[in-house]
Write a protein that holds these residues in place. Sequence first.
Motif, mmCIF file in Angstrom:
data_model
loop_
_atom_site.group_PDB
_atom_site.id
_atom_site.type_symbol
_atom_site.label_atom_id
_atom_site.label_comp_id
_atom_site.label_asym_id
_atom_site.label_seq_id
_atom_site.Cartn_x
_atom_site.Cartn_y
_atom_site.Cartn_z
ATOM 1 N N PRO B 14 0.822 -1.209 0.000
ATOM 2 C CA PRO B 14 0.000 0.000 0.000
ATOM 3 C C PRO B 14 0.854 1.256 0.000
ATOM 4 C CG PRO B 14 0.183 -0.837 2.218
ATOM 5 C CD PRO B 14 0.993 -1.766 1.349
ATOM 6 N N GLY B 15 0.191 2.396 -0.239
ATOM 7 C CA GLY B 15 0.864 3.676 -0.079
ATOM 8 C C GLY B 15 0.907 4.036 1.396
ATOM 9 N N SER B 16 1.017 5.328 1.678
ATOM 10 C CA SER B 16 1.168 5.728 3.078
ATOM 11 C C SER B 16 -0.139 6.240 3.673
ATOM 12 C CB SER B 16 2.233 6.814 3.175
ATOM 13 O OG SER B 16 1.868 7.892 2.330
ATOM 14 N N GLY B 17 -1.239 6.088 2.948
ATOM 15 C CA GLY B 17 -2.497 6.661 3.410
ATOM 16 C C GLY B 17 -3.260 5.779 4.369
ATOM 17 N N ASP B 18 -4.441 6.280 4.768
ATOM 18 C CA ASP B 18 -5.391 5.449 5.502
ATOM 19 C C ASP B 18 -6.020 4.461 4.530
ATOM 20 O OD1 ASP B 18 -4.942 6.767 7.856
ATOM 21 O OD2 ASP B 18 -6.763 7.979 7.785
ATOM 22 N N LEU B 19 -6.505 3.350 5.095
ATOM 23 C CA LEU B 19 -7.223 2.373 4.287
ATOM 24 C C LEU B 19 -8.716 2.570 4.462
ATOM 25 C CD1 LEU B 19 -5.236 -0.880 5.056
ATOM 26 C CD2 LEU B 19 -5.074 0.591 3.040
ATOM 27 N N GLY B 105 -24.396 -22.733 -3.915
ATOM 28 C CA GLY B 105 -25.553 -22.473 -3.074
ATOM 29 C C GLY B 105 -26.821 -22.629 -3.864
ATOM 30 N N SER B 106 -27.932 -22.136 -3.319
ATOM 31 C CA SER B 106 -29.203 -22.289 -4.013
ATOM 32 C C SER B 106 -29.622 -21.006 -4.715
ATOM 33 C CB SER B 106 -30.290 -22.738 -3.023
ATOM 34 O OG SER B 106 -30.504 -21.728 -2.071
ATOM 35 N N GLU B 107 -28.807 -19.937 -4.582
ATOM 36 C CA GLU B 107 -29.064 -18.724 -5.350
ATOM 37 C C GLU B 107 -27.712 -18.080 -5.651
ATOM 38 O OE1 GLU B 107 -31.532 -16.580 -2.642
ATOM 39 O OE2 GLU B 107 -29.905 -16.297 -1.237
ATOM 40 N N VAL B 108 -27.638 -17.378 -6.770
ATOM 41 C CA VAL B 108 -26.393 -16.715 -7.126
ATOM 42 C C VAL B 108 -26.217 -15.480 -6.246
ATOM 43 C CG1 VAL B 108 -25.137 -15.499 -8.954
ATOM 44 C CG2 VAL B 108 -26.500 -17.528 -9.504
ATOM 45 N N ALA B 109 -25.025 -15.321 -5.686
ATOM 46 C CA ALA B 109 -24.711 -14.122 -4.914
ATOM 47 C C ALA B 109 -23.299 -13.683 -5.261
ATOM 48 C CB ALA B 109 -24.838 -14.379 -3.418
ATOM 49 N N VAL B 110 -23.134 -12.392 -5.429
ATOM 50 C CA VAL B 110 -21.831 -11.814 -5.753
ATOM 51 C C VAL B 110 -21.494 -10.834 -4.646
ATOM 52 C CG1 VAL B 110 -20.459 -10.648 -7.513
ATOM 53 C CG2 VAL B 110 -22.477 -11.980 -8.194
ATOM 54 N N THR B 111 -20.587 -11.228 -3.771
ATOM 55 C CA THR B 111 -20.198 -10.386 -2.642
ATOM 56 C C THR B 111 -18.801 -9.835 -2.906
ATOM 57 O OG1 THR B 111 -21.471 -11.812 -1.178
ATOM 58 C CG2 THR B 111 -19.923 -10.282 -0.143
ATOM 59 N N VAL B 112 -18.703 -8.533 -2.964
ATOM 60 C CA VAL B 112 -17.420 -7.889 -3.274
ATOM 61 C C VAL B 112 -16.969 -7.087 -2.063
ATOM 62 C CG1 VAL B 112 -16.305 -6.134 -4.732
ATOM 63 C CG2 VAL B 112 -17.846 -7.832 -5.756
ATOM 64 N N ALA B 113 -15.686 -7.101 -1.793
ATOM 65 C CA ALA B 113 -15.091 -6.209 -0.792
ATOM 66 C C ALA B 113 -14.041 -5.375 -1.500
ATOM 67 C CB ALA B 113 -14.468 -7.005 0.349
ATOM 68 N N VAL B 114 -14.101 -4.064 -1.324
ATOM 69 C CA VAL B 114 -13.125 -3.183 -1.965
ATOM 70 C C VAL B 114 -12.327 -2.432 -0.906
ATOM 71 C CG1 VAL B 114 -12.838 -1.080 -3.362
ATOM 72 C CG2 VAL B 114 -14.309 -2.929 -4.176
ATOM 73 N N THR B 115 -11.025 -2.364 -1.124
ATOM 74 C CA THR B 115 -10.139 -1.591 -0.271
ATOM 75 C C THR B 115 -9.663 -0.374 -1.051
ATOM 76 O OG1 THR B 115 -9.380 -3.597 0.828
ATOM 77 C CG2 THR B 115 -8.002 -1.654 1.084
ATOM 78 N N GLY B 116 -9.734 0.783 -0.422
ATOM 79 C CA GLY B 116 -9.261 2.005 -1.052
ATOM 80 C C GLY B 116 -8.246 2.699 -0.176
ATOM 81 N N GLU B 117 -7.695 3.781 -0.692
ATOM 82 C CA GLU B 117 -6.723 4.560 0.068
ATOM 83 C C GLU B 117 -7.107 6.039 0.039
ATOM 84 O OE1 GLU B 117 -2.438 2.579 -0.045
ATOM 85 O OE2 GLU B 117 -3.139 3.104 -2.044
ATOM 86 N N VAL B 118 -6.739 6.722 1.121
ATOM 87 C CA VAL B 118 -7.001 8.155 1.225
ATOM 88 C C VAL B 118 -5.890 8.754 2.092
ATOM 89 C CG1 VAL B 118 -8.518 7.867 3.247
ATOM 90 C CG2 VAL B 118 -8.805 9.874 1.786
#
Lengths: 301, 301
Positions: B14-19, B105-118
């Motif tokens: 990562p850079g030097s920012g907050d996550l 599973g019994s239904e399609v699910a798309v779970t995304v986690a995104v990390t950013g910097e500031v």
Amino acid sequence: VRVGIGDDAAVLAPGSGDLVLTTDALVEGVHFSRATASPREVGYKAIVVNVSDVAAMAASPRWALCALTLTDAVDAAWVMELLGGMREACDEYALWLVGGNLARGSEVAVTVAVTGEVAPGRAVTRSGAAVGERICVTDALGAAAAGLRLVSAPARSVDASGRAAISRLSRPVARVGEAGILARHGVTAMMDLSDGLASDLTRLCEASGVGARLELDRVPVAPGATPSEALSGGEDYELLATLPAASVEGAASALQREFGVALTEIGEITRGPGVVATTLGGRERPLPSDGWDHFRSTIAR
Amino acid sequence: VRVGIGDDAAVLAPGSGDLVLTTDALVEGVHFSRATASPREVGYKAIVVNVSDVAAMAASPRWALCALTLTDAVDAAWVMELLGGMREACDEYALWLVGGNLARGSEVAVTVAVTGEVAPGRAVTRSGAAVGERICVTDALGAAAAGLRLVSAPARSVDASGRAAISRLSRPVARVGEAGILARHGVTAMMDLSDGLASDLTRLCEASGVGARLELDRVPVAPGATPSEALSGGEDYELLATLPAASVEGAASALQREFGVALTEIGEITRGPGVVATTLGGRERPLPSDGWDHFRSTIAR
């Protein structure tokens, strides 16, 4: 943690290390049954299986996100218990639950993402194993598979080792501290055993571009488990690691001293191709990645 | 990215920012229907809704994880298209898809986690709004709700604004660059409009411990949408922001100049309690957080 649950996103002040990111889901009917697993166990395990992936990189878990899919079949008390189990695991492994998401669906699913930290360039991947190095595992294998067998079987008396196996299934252990010790003792490749030794060792060898000779009789079998369960049972979350031959004894002593956990040498990295397994008799056979049962049928031929 | 997909976890420098960490899920039958949404749209949107949460903190998205739950009803081609849509969104918003998990599973699910910097301490939360500041939104509201209405209705001719609304539903826009400009122009609180202006403004006010006066006639209504859809329709992913009165004009000019996107002042932060709405006639009514329809029934009384 600068901003926790409740805003658009969590905000964290990281250290100076590399970041380690992983995600893993527990889906009702696939990874757990509400009939046999308590919500507390499901929540606890959802965190631990992710922590285990971070540990397998020799990193320290720091922050967790949780995306919950709930159904009308679970009530508020069930969800509070689930969150309680997640919080318990977060406390135990010293990470923060910093955010989440709630959705409604037709089956319960608990998807967790964990972020960890590791000193720059010091993460241990699956791809560093070299010819001649020794293959080791922590503790013993097959407990979770034995636990699943006991939970699934109709009512029978279960002895102490069986109860321990069931507990390992419902409350797995992530080897965070142990991975740190292995990293300090020169581990070259590492992963956690989630799918079973046979398939996971094959994966590690493929990632490293090497082969392996697995000494079947040295594979440590957990109390209550069968050799087959030790070789192909999943969800043990023990560490599979390769080390230079000269480092094994020191690593094993340190692991025993600091955590009371055994490190067992079970084979050697070879030029390959493929993973072969040997028994005491010395006969050598290719090890199919789906494990023991296919191996036995190969032997029988 | 030091280690991408394929190991126990991804490793990043990562850079030097907050996550900034967020997670959001799209569940079949709740957030999308395979009958009306293409897999490419589902994948694209799963990334964008997370990017939007990161943008709302005035942060830059960097890395994404995806946990997929698949069913027997989807084939490999469907999944490849889904991943194609995710990759497309990742390219567009300059983030890396670094890891994932696959479950059945019994239904399609798309779970995304995104990390950013500031930059350290520079994340913009929901809790910084102060009395007297102006409430602003980007672009116009209600397009996604109008799109959903058009998609759900039996076959009718759809004009250009209707097609634009449908496209906004299936391919939402995350206001990443716009949020950066607002941050440079003194924005004090910000969030993305995912649940609708009425409920999201109420949330922002609660987080900031303030009230608000919303001027209904100034709320920008997207082409093809109704005023009701603009006030309570979800999934627009426009930015809701508060700024000192003196900063609004400069911020609006910059946003127009750099992105061709309007910033509209729609009200003022008050001491409260609660959010009230005024019409041209000047009558003032409490704004229920579930929006326009309840508001109208209050008016009618």
